[in-house]
Design a protein around this motif. Structure first.
Motif, PDB file in Angstrom:
ATOM      1  N   THR A 142      49.029  48.631   8.288  1.00 20.58           N
ATOM      2  CA  THR A 142      48.533  49.762   9.076  1.00 20.58           C
ATOM      3  C   THR A 142      49.049  51.075   8.484  1.00 20.58           C
ATOM      4  O   THR A 142      50.009  51.095   7.722  1.00 20.58           O
ATOM      5  N   VAL A 143      48.409  52.161   8.874  1.00 26.06           N
ATOM      6  CA  VAL A 143      48.839  53.479   8.401  1.00 26.06           C
ATOM      7  C   VAL A 143      50.288  53.728   8.821  1.00 26.06           C
ATOM      8  O   VAL A 143      51.099  54.238   8.037  1.00 26.06           O
ATOM      9  N   ALA A 144      50.634  53.351  10.060  1.00 23.99           N
ATOM     10  CA  ALA A 144      52.001  53.566  10.552  1.00 23.99           C
ATOM     11  C   ALA A 144      53.010  52.757   9.737  1.00 23.99           C
ATOM     12  O   ALA A 144      54.087  53.259   9.383  1.00 23.99           O
ATOM     13  N   GLU A 145      52.675  51.506   9.432  1.00 27.02           N
ATOM     14  CA  GLU A 145      53.571  50.652   8.653  1.00 27.02           C
ATOM     15  C   GLU A 145      53.733  51.192   7.235  1.00 27.02           C
ATOM     16  O   GLU A 145      54.843  51.234   6.691  1.00 27.02           O
ATOM     17  N   LEU A 146      52.621  51.610   6.654  1.00 26.67           N
ATOM     18  CA  LEU A 146      52.661  52.155   5.304  1.00 26.67           C
ATOM     19  C   LEU A 146      53.442  53.464   5.279  1.00 26.67           C
ATOM     20  O   LEU A 146      54.228  53.733   4.366  1.00 26.67           O
ATOM     21  N   SER A 147      53.239  54.276   6.314  1.00 27.19           N
ATOM     22  CA  SER A 147      53.941  55.550   6.408  1.00 27.19           C
ATOM     23  C   SER A 147      55.453  55.348   6.465  1.00 27.19           C
ATOM     24  O   SER A 147      56.218  56.114   5.865  1.00 27.19           O
ATOM     25  N   ALA A 148      55.894  54.305   7.165  1.00 29.82           N
ATOM     26  CA  ALA A 148      57.322  54.014   7.270  1.00 29.82           C
ATOM     27  C   ALA A 148      57.922  53.675   5.912  1.00 29.82           C
ATOM     28  O   ALA A 148      59.065  54.035   5.610  1.00 29.82           O
ATOM     29  N   ILE A 149      57.137  53.007   5.076  1.00 25.39           N
ATOM     30  CA  ILE A 149      57.601  52.669   3.719  1.00 25.39           C
ATOM     31  C   ILE A 149      57.641  53.922   2.847  1.00 25.39           C
ATOM     32  O   ILE A 149      58.647  54.216   2.189  1.00 25.39           O
ATOM     33  N   LEU A 150      56.555  54.681   2.859  1.00 21.09           N
ATOM     34  CA  LEU A 150      56.464  55.872   2.000  1.00 21.09           C
ATOM     35  C   LEU A 150      57.519  56.903   2.379  1.00 21.09           C
ATOM     36  O   LEU A 150      58.036  57.632   1.515  1.00 21.09           O
ATOM     37  N   GLY A 151      57.859  56.964   3.676  1.00 21.12           N
ATOM     38  CA  GLY A 151      58.805  57.960   4.156  1.00 21.12           C
ATOM     39  C   GLY A 151      60.221  57.800   3.630  1.00 21.12           C
ATOM     40  O   GLY A 151      61.056  58.696   3.803  1.00 21.12           O
ATOM     41  N   GLN A 152      60.494  56.679   2.964  1.00 19.92           N
ATOM     42  CA  GLN A 152      61.824  56.443   2.389  1.00 19.92           C
ATOM     43  C   GLN A 152      61.995  57.122   1.030  1.00 19.92           C
ATOM     44  O   GLN A 152      63.081  57.083   0.453  1.00 19.92           O
ATOM     45  N   PHE A 153      60.912  57.728   0.524  1.00 20.33           N
ATOM     46  CA  PHE A 153      60.942  58.247  -0.839  1.00 20.33           C
ATOM     47  C   PHE A 153      60.630  59.745  -0.884  1.00 20.33           C
ATOM     48  O   PHE A 153      59.972  60.286   0.005  1.00 20.33           O
ATOM     49  N   HIS A 154      61.093  60.364  -1.949  1.00 19.63           N
ATOM     50  CA  HIS A 154      60.861  61.794  -2.150  1.00 19.63           C
ATOM     51  C   HIS A 154      59.476  62.047  -2.730  1.00 19.63           C
ATOM     52  O   HIS A 154      58.757  62.948  -2.301  1.00 19.63           O
ATOM     53  N   THR A 155      59.105  61.248  -3.732  1.00 27.24           N
ATOM     54  CA  THR A 155      57.821  61.402  -4.421  1.00 27.24           C
ATOM     55  C   THR A 155      57.084  60.071  -4.413  1.00 27.24           C
ATOM     56  O   THR A 155      57.669  59.028  -4.730  1.00 27.24           O
ATOM     57  N   ALA A 172      51.518  61.591   7.056  1.00 25.50           N
ATOM     58  CA  ALA A 172      52.194  61.266   8.319  1.00 25.50           C
ATOM     59  C   ALA A 172      53.700  61.119   8.108  1.00 25.50           C
ATOM     60  O   ALA A 172      54.501  61.478   8.979  1.00 25.50           O
ATOM     61  N   ALA A 173      54.082  60.610   6.927  1.00 23.91           N
ATOM     62  CA  ALA A 173      55.504  60.437   6.602  1.00 23.91           C
ATOM     63  C   ALA A 173      56.159  61.755   6.212  1.00 23.91           C
ATOM     64  O   ALA A 173      57.386  61.822   6.085  1.00 23.91           O
ATOM     65  N   GLN A 174      55.334  62.771   5.986  1.00 25.82           N
ATOM     66  CA  GLN A 174      55.816  64.089   5.555  1.00 25.82           C
ATOM     67  C   GLN A 174      56.697  63.971   4.303  1.00 25.82           C
ATOM     68  O   GLN A 174      57.744  64.618   4.191  1.00 25.82           O
ATOM     69  N   ILE A 175      56.245  63.135   3.377  1.00 24.92           N
ATOM     70  CA  ILE A 175      56.995  63.023   2.120  1.00 24.92           C
ATOM     71  C   ILE A 175      56.932  64.367   1.402  1.00 24.92           C
ATOM     72  O   ILE A 175      55.947  65.102   1.513  1.00 24.92           O
TER      73      ILE A 175
END
Length: 307
Positions: A72-85, A108-111
């Protein structure tokens, strides 16, 4: 700007480890100023994935796992949010909606920084309603990025993979039939870059200081006409080729009769010659003096072995 958050590690996530993703990871991890790199793989115990995990681990590359198609977008966002780029190297093969989904998750993760999968043509110039329906989704992604100011974005325009010109299924260079088919006309231009060069140039763009942000960066291994391509094939193989010109009207008619054929969509877009080529002289690599592989260099390396 979120890039100033002290809690965010300056780590890079590369989504996908295909031909493009593998080269981006390799280029980043081999640099003298190599950042911390993690690659997002689809969960699988296939021999290829086992080998990939072993190779990445041996090179100090981190592994994260998620199936972009089903996450899901939320699940993917949680993963991406751990990174800077985040650098997305998942292309059209992942299916319609994938590019919007990954971009939605990234925003959504505001990376702090995002490189969408736009490693190809200039979608702004091509515009909406082109012969390739998925190109409109690429414009949706650009609209999403430009409508916000939290996440910096960089688009790397590369043209097509150099090797794609020589794929028999694409139909431009048919070595078996000793034929070169021009898309549109013999004077229509196309920009091409090898995946290896795209990896090196993307890594350089990521690490360049001062930081590149919120813009389209053009790179090119080569920009040639189909006439020049036919000449290159003749010089490389030592044999005169049969030359056919496939007009825009002819290719659009062909697509009308086969509306679901992805390769016919590509042929029609490239035949129109709009947004598919730019002068090499003004590119990031040319201005920086970074050497790239020309079409003739690629052909001499790969075609000569066949003859």
């Amino acid at each position: 700007m979120t890039s100033g958050q002290p809690s965010q590690r300056e780590e890079i996530l590369v989504i996908g480890a295909g031909e493009l993703g593998g080269n981006v990871v390799a280029a980043l991890s081999q640099r003298a100023d190599a950042p911390a790199v993690t690659v997002l793989l689809r969960p699988s115990d296939s021999p290829r994935h086992v080998r990939l995990r072993d190779e990445f681990t041996a090179r100090g590359v981190g592994i994260a796992e998620a199936d972009v198609a089903t996450t899901t977008v939320a699940e993917l966002s949680a993963i991406l949010g751990q990174f800077h780029t985040v650098v997305s190297c998942i292309g059209f093969a992942a299916g319609p909606g994938t590019q919007r989904k990954i971009t939605e998750a990234a925003l959504a993760a505001q990376i702090p920084r995002y490189f969408p999968w736009q490693f190809g043509v200039d979608y702004d110039v091509i515009g909406r309603g082109s012969p390739h329906d998925l190109f409109d989704e690429q414009l949706d992604v650009r609209d999403m990025l430009r409508a916000q100011n939290t996440t910096e974005w960089v688009i790397v325009s590369t043209g097509m993979f150099t090797s794609f010109l020589f794929e028999s299924d694409f139909g431009v260079v048919d070595l078996a039939a000793n034929t070169v088919n021009a898309l549109g006309s013999w004077d229509t231009e196309v920009t091409v870059t090898t995946p290896e060069d795209i990896g090196v140039l993307t890594a350089e763009i990521i690490q360049t200081s001062p930081r590149i942000a919120n813009q389209v960066v053009y790179v090119a291994g080569d920009t040639i006409t189909y006439r020049e391509l036919a000449d290159i094939v003749e010089r490389t193989t030592g044999a005169q080729v049969i030359r056919n010109e496939w007009t825009v009207a002819q290719l659009l008619h062909d697509l009308d009769r086969n509306p679901g054929d992805g390769l016919r969509k590509y042929r029609a877009v490239f035949a129109q010659g709009k947004g598919v080529a730019w002068p090499k002289t003004g590119t990031f690599n040319a201005i920086r003096g970074i050497p790239t592989t020309t079409t003739e260099q690629w052909a001499r390396k790969h075609l000569s072995a066949r003859h």
